[in-house]
Design a protein around this motif. Structure first.
Motif, PDB file in Angstrom:
ATOM      1  N   ASP A   1       0.687  -1.253   0.046  1.00 29.04           N
ATOM      2  CA  ASP A   1       0.024  -0.165   0.038  1.00 29.04           C
ATOM      3  C   ASP A   1       0.768   1.172  -0.071  1.00 29.04           C
ATOM      4  O   ASP A   1       0.466   2.310  -0.468  1.00 29.04           O
ATOM      5  N   ALA A   2       2.008   1.377   0.526  1.00 33.11           N
ATOM      6  CA  ALA A   2       2.761   2.442   0.695  1.00 33.11           C
ATOM      7  C   ALA A   2       3.794   2.431  -0.337  1.00 33.11           C
ATOM      8  O   ALA A   2       4.189   3.611  -0.864  1.00 33.11           O
ATOM      9  N   PHE A   3       4.467   1.563  -0.680  1.00 28.98           N
ATOM     10  CA  PHE A   3       5.585   1.521  -1.594  1.00 28.98           C
ATOM     11  C   PHE A   3       5.403   0.697  -2.979  1.00 28.98           C
ATOM     12  O   PHE A   3       5.967   1.185  -3.983  1.00 28.98           O
ATOM     13  N   GLY A   4       4.645  -0.336  -3.086  1.00 33.22           N
ATOM     14  CA  GLY A   4       4.577  -1.122  -4.412  1.00 33.22           C
ATOM     15  C   GLY A   4       5.447  -2.246  -4.101  1.00 33.22           C
ATOM     16  O   GLY A   4       5.734  -2.618  -3.070  1.00 33.22           O
ATOM     17  N   SER A   5       5.882  -2.589  -5.166  1.00 33.23           N
ATOM     18  CA  SER A   5       6.812  -3.600  -5.503  1.00 33.23           C
ATOM     19  C   SER A   5       8.261  -3.685  -4.689  1.00 33.23           C
ATOM     20  O   SER A   5       8.773  -2.532  -4.492  1.00 33.23           O
ATOM     21  N   THR A   6       8.711  -4.789  -3.883  1.00 30.43           N
ATOM     22  CA  THR A   6       9.960  -4.589  -3.259  1.00 30.43           C
ATOM     23  C   THR A   6      11.122  -4.656  -4.308  1.00 30.43           C
ATOM     24  O   THR A   6      12.202  -4.246  -4.202  1.00 30.43           O
ATOM     25  N   GLU A   7      10.818  -4.997  -5.737  1.00 31.99           N
ATOM     26  CA  GLU A   7      11.841  -5.025  -6.572  1.00 31.99           C
ATOM     27  C   GLU A   7      12.060  -3.946  -7.137  1.00 31.99           C
ATOM     28  O   GLU A   7      13.461  -3.519  -6.979  1.00 31.99           O
ATOM     29  N   GLY A   8      11.353  -2.597  -7.200  1.00 32.46           N
ATOM     30  CA  GLY A   8      11.815  -1.506  -7.485  1.00 32.46           C
ATOM     31  C   GLY A   8      12.534  -0.815  -6.320  1.00 32.46           C
ATOM     32  O   GLY A   8      13.565  -0.036  -6.457  1.00 32.46           O
ATOM     33  N   PHE A   9      12.113  -1.031  -5.005  1.00 32.81           N
ATOM     34  CA  PHE A   9      12.784  -0.502  -3.802  1.00 32.81           C
ATOM     35  C   PHE A   9      14.176  -0.980  -3.943  1.00 32.81           C
ATOM     36  O   PHE A   9      15.146  -0.430  -3.540  1.00 32.81           O
ATOM     37  N   GLU A  10      14.405  -2.517  -4.148  1.00 29.82           N
ATOM     38  CA  GLU A  10      15.718  -2.876  -3.987  1.00 29.82           C
ATOM     39  C   GLU A  10      16.682  -2.363  -4.922  1.00 29.82           C
ATOM     40  O   GLU A  10      17.887  -1.857  -4.546  1.00 29.82           O
ATOM     41  N   GLN A  11      16.384  -2.043  -6.246  1.00 26.16           N
ATOM     42  CA  GLN A  11      17.129  -1.530  -7.126  1.00 26.16           C
ATOM     43  C   GLN A  11      17.533   0.037  -6.648  1.00 26.16           C
ATOM     44  O   GLN A  11      18.806   0.451  -6.721  1.00 26.16           O
ATOM     45  N   ASP A  12      16.643   0.847  -6.419  1.00 29.99           N
ATOM     46  CA  ASP A  12      16.832   2.242  -5.911  1.00 29.99           C
ATOM     47  C   ASP A  12      17.761   2.099  -4.488  1.00 29.99           C
ATOM     48  O   ASP A  12      18.517   3.267  -4.313  1.00 29.99           O
TER      49      ASP A  12
END
Length: 393
Positions: A254-265
């Motif tokens: 709900d807050a961030f979306g996919s963890t995949e995009g987070f990991e790259q950033d």
């Protein structure tokens, strides 16, 4: 520069400290009270301790400011501190271990009490208090089921915070720790973010690896400060949802979306950081500490022609401070050591009283041109607050 000088000592302390601060929630049950302890009531804590009076005074001061820093940094998603939290500070290791603490521990939170071995009351002690103290704060004030990575990551975030006498400066990145993050990323040794996020308490505690603490801290640091604070609001929403009982996966999506995009950033953020990326925060903490002492000296009618005169008085332990507005002498000694390092690096300090005002200010101009101005406010013959503002050319 400041960090380079302290890097070896700090790295040694951290490597010794990791197995000592990671006992949160391992010791649930009735605390076995050891030794004859004196009770002290502070605004947010009830402290039970056998420490000498000077150390008790410093502990009470630090922990009051620490609780306020927790509350200030989590105000968007945490409740208020509505009761005093119990803290046990032991000077004798035998008494500390008699509480049930593992022999490798320097402190733990057992679900009710914060218990710390504070025989030296040094930087290692305060890191433990700040780290484990956050677990207690989170349990009592944030509540909810915080995943281990964010619980430990936030605890480390506050463990690294710098005490300035009248407050804390959070969000610092020690150079030695940045280097270790870089090396771990290069070696591809961190867990996939989704895997770290899924670790249960039992899984985390069964491993107690430095690398997991580094990863949790680096993820929190990124979410709190990465990309000019882009993720701060989402981080607050995520933790707030956890506090309301939402499962972490749903709260994260709900807050961030996919963890995949987070990991790259997250990886890019740490890969691209320059050396000493938070030297401005270290300078802010230094100026804040000096301003705290300047303000107290001013209240005692002590004046200084320039910063050099103030600095010499500080080194000679000649700064005047009222007993009722005491600060730990060691705090000033450390601040002056840091000031000397920054001065040799080209930073310029001055004391100025702006036209139309009657309170002196400390100014520090970094070599790159960024300027920090420390101001204090008084009330009732005591320092009410200290504020440091930053200006860039």
């Amino acid at each position: 520069m400041q960090e380079q000088r302290l890097r070896n000592t700090t790295r040694k302390m951290w490597n010794e400290l990791i197995p000592l601060i990671c006992c949160v929630f391992l010791l649930r049950g009735t605390l076995s009270i050891a030794a004859d302890l004196t009770t002290y009531e502070t605004p947010y804590y009830t402290i039970y301790t056998d420490l000498p009076q000077t150390d008790v005074r410093e502990a009470a001061m630090r922990m009051t400011r620490m609780a306020e820093e927790y509350a200030n940094r989590t105000r968007d998603f945490a409740g208020a501190i509505d009761k005093r939290m119990p803290v046990y500070l032991y000077s004798n290791p035998d008494d500390f271990y008699a509480t049930g603490a593992p022999k490798t521990a320097a402190g733990y939170y057992n679900g009710r009490e914060l218990v710390v071995l504070a025989k030296n009351a040094d930087a290692r002690t305060w890191h433990t208090v700040q780290h484990e103290g956050f677990h207690q704060f989170a349990d009592q004030v944030i509540r909810g089921d915080l995943p281990m990575w964010i619980n430990e990551g936030l605890a480390e975030y506050f463990g690294e915070a710098l005490f300035t006498g009248d407050g804390f400066v959070s969000g610092v990145i020690p150079q030695w720790r940045l280097q270790r993050i870089r090396e771990t990323l290069t070696a591809d040794q961190f867990k996939p973010a989704s895997q770290l996020m899924s670790l249960t308490r039992d899984q985390w505690n069964s491993e107690l690896a430095i690398i997991n603490y580094d990863q949790g801290w680096s993820m929190v640091q990124f979410l709190a400060h990465g990309e000019q604070g882009k993720y701060q609001k989402a981080l607050g929403s995520f933790i707030g949802a956890l506090g309301q009982g939402t499962g972490w996966q749903q709260a994260w999506n709900d807050a961030f979306g996919s963890t995949e995009g987070f990991e790259q950033d997250w990886k890019q953020y740490w890969t691209k950081l320059p050396d000493n990326p938070t030297i401005d925060l270290y300078t802010q903490a230094n100026v804040s500490t000096l301003t705290s002492f300047l303000g107290r000296a001013h209240l005692q009618k002590q004046t200084f022609a320039d910063f050099a005169t103030f600095a010499q008085s500080a080194r000679d332990e000649q700064l005047k401070i009222a007993t009722t507005d005491w600060l730990p002498p060691g705090l000033l000694k450390t601040a002056m050591e840091q000031t000397d390092v920054l001065t040799r690096a080209g930073y310029v300090y001055s004391i100025e009283t702006p036209r139309g005002e009657n309170l002196p200010q400390i100014k520090c101009v970094m070599k790159q041109g960024q300027t920090f101005v420390g101001r204090f406010v008084t009330r009732g013959g005591k320092i009410e607050s200290v504020n440091v503002q930053s200006f860039k050319r």
